[in-house]
Design a protein around this motif. Structure first.
Motif, short mmCIF file in Angstrom:
data_model
loop_
_atom_site.label_atom_id
_atom_site.label_comp_id
_atom_site.label_asym_id
_atom_site.label_seq_id
_atom_site.Cartn_x
_atom_site.Cartn_y
_atom_site.Cartn_z
N GLY A 1 -9.12 -11.97 -6.76
CA GLY A 1 -9.20 -12.25 -5.33
C GLY A 1 -8.50 -13.55 -4.98
O GLY A 1 -8.26 -14.41 -5.83
N GLY A 2 -8.14 -13.68 -3.72
CA GLY A 2 -7.54 -14.91 -3.24
C GLY A 2 -6.04 -15.00 -3.39
O GLY A 2 -5.45 -16.05 -3.11
N ASP A 3 -5.40 -13.89 -3.82
CA ASP A 3 -3.93 -13.91 -3.94
C ASP A 3 -3.32 -13.85 -2.54
O ASP A 3 -3.66 -13.00 -1.73
N SER A 4 -2.38 -14.75 -2.28
CA SER A 4 -1.74 -14.82 -0.97
C SER A 4 -1.01 -13.52 -0.64
O SER A 4 -0.37 -12.92 -1.50
N PHE A 5 -1.11 -13.09 0.64
CA PHE A 5 -0.44 -11.86 1.05
C PHE A 5 -0.25 -11.83 2.55
O PHE A 5 -1.20 -11.99 3.32
N ASN B 1 -8.67 1.75 3.99
CA ASN B 1 -7.45 1.67 3.19
C ASN B 1 -7.22 3.00 2.47
O ASN B 1 -8.11 3.52 1.81
N ARG B 2 -6.01 3.52 2.60
CA ARG B 2 -5.67 4.82 2.03
C ARG B 2 -4.36 4.72 1.25
O ARG B 2 -3.54 3.84 1.50
N TRP C 1 -3.50 -1.16 -4.42
CA TRP C 1 -2.62 -0.30 -5.22
C TRP C 1 -1.34 -0.01 -4.44
O TRP C 1 -0.35 -0.74 -4.60
N ASN C 2 -1.30 1.04 -3.63
CA ASN C 2 -0.06 1.36 -2.91
C ASN C 2 -0.27 1.46 -1.40
O ASN C 2 0.52 2.07 -0.70
N TRP C 3 -1.31 0.82 -0.90
CA TRP C 3 -1.66 0.92 0.51
C TRP C 3 -0.65 0.23 1.42
O TRP C 3 -0.15 0.79 2.38
N ARG C 4 -0.32 -1.03 1.10
CA ARG C 4 0.50 -1.78 2.05
C ARG C 4 1.35 -2.84 1.35
O ARG C 4 0.84 -3.62 0.54
N ASP C 5 2.63 -2.85 1.69
CA ASP C 5 3.57 -3.83 1.15
C ASP C 5 3.54 -5.13 1.93
O ASP C 5 3.08 -5.18 3.07
#
Length: 240
Positions: free
Chosen positions: A139-143, A82-83, A172-176
């Motif tokens: 942890g465990g937040d749906s995405f 992850n970047r 943080w800002n890796w993936r929407d």
């Protein structure tokens, strides 16, 4: 979206971070092909070329605008590989793969991200449930990530933007995520620039101002809220 809050757990790790945020209501992101659309596409193409100035070392991870984010991402839980979003954009530039057009608003903020060498993103504010928080998750937040078909919940101790329904942006800002992504139908939006380098305060401020000006010029609407979030100014009402 009711409010933006950067929580204490975030500031405990990144006390010098700064976030340039704004909300815009009533914009029109449904622009059809024409002179204005072409201007945005040309601006993005120019930003692709301008971003080459940030690739000042043969190894991308050693370039200054990337290395600060590599260091930052070592301070919280993440999946391997992850970047930061700015590294993903500059990686394309380095490989000769242009960051191409998606929709007018996304093209504008990608152009500004490339021009300033800072992560920039946005969300459809009408899809954010309750407050949006930047926090260390339990942890465990749906995405559901863009391009994925299965739920991929957050990790414990991961930095994420989350709302009352789940994660908005992972690592943080890796993936929407799909749920809050900007589309041609988005009318009320949340936009953000991010910095972990205190020496780039002026760049962050200038980038946020230019993003505002371009959005209003091409997409209209009204800026409902705009501020720089710091450890001394940790929240703002969306005003949408």
């Amino acid at each position: 979206m009711d409010k933006f809050i950067a929580e204490k757990s975030f500031w405990d790790i990144f006390p010098e971070a700064e976030l340039g945020i704004m909300t815009v209501r009533g914009l029109d992101n449904s622009m059809e092909d024409g002179p204005a659309r072409q201007e945005i596409i040309d601006m993005l193409a120019e930003a692709n070329r301008e971003a080459e100035k940030f690739i000042d070392k043969p190894v991308l991870s050693q370039c200054s605008v990337v290395s600060v984010w590599r260091d930052a991402f070592q301070k919280f839980k993440k999946k391997k590989g992850n970047r930061a979003s700015i590294e993903a954009l500059l990686n394309r530039i380095q490989k000769g793969k242009e960051v191409g057009p998606i929709n007018p608003l996304v093209d504008i903020y990608n152009a500004m991200s490339l021009k300033y060498g800072l992560p920039c993103g946005g969300e459809d504010a009408d899809t954010i449930k309750g407050d949006m928080r930047l926090t260390i998750t339990e942890g465990g937040d749906s995405f559901l990530a863009l391009g994925d078909t299965e739920n991929d919940p957050t990790l414990p101790s991961e930095i994420c933007y989350i709302d009352d329904e789940g994660a908005v942006c992972r690592c943080w800002n890796w993936r929407d995520g799909v749920r809050t992504m900007l589309t041609e139908d988005s009318k009320n939006v949340f936009l953000i620039f991010e910095s972990v380098d205190p020496s780039r305060h002026d760049d962050l401020t200038q980038a946020t101002d230019e993003l505002e000006a371009l959005v209003l010029k091409y997409l209209g609407g009204t800026v409902a809220m705009k501020t720089i979030i710091t450890k001394d100014n940790t929240s703002a009402d969306s005003a949408i």
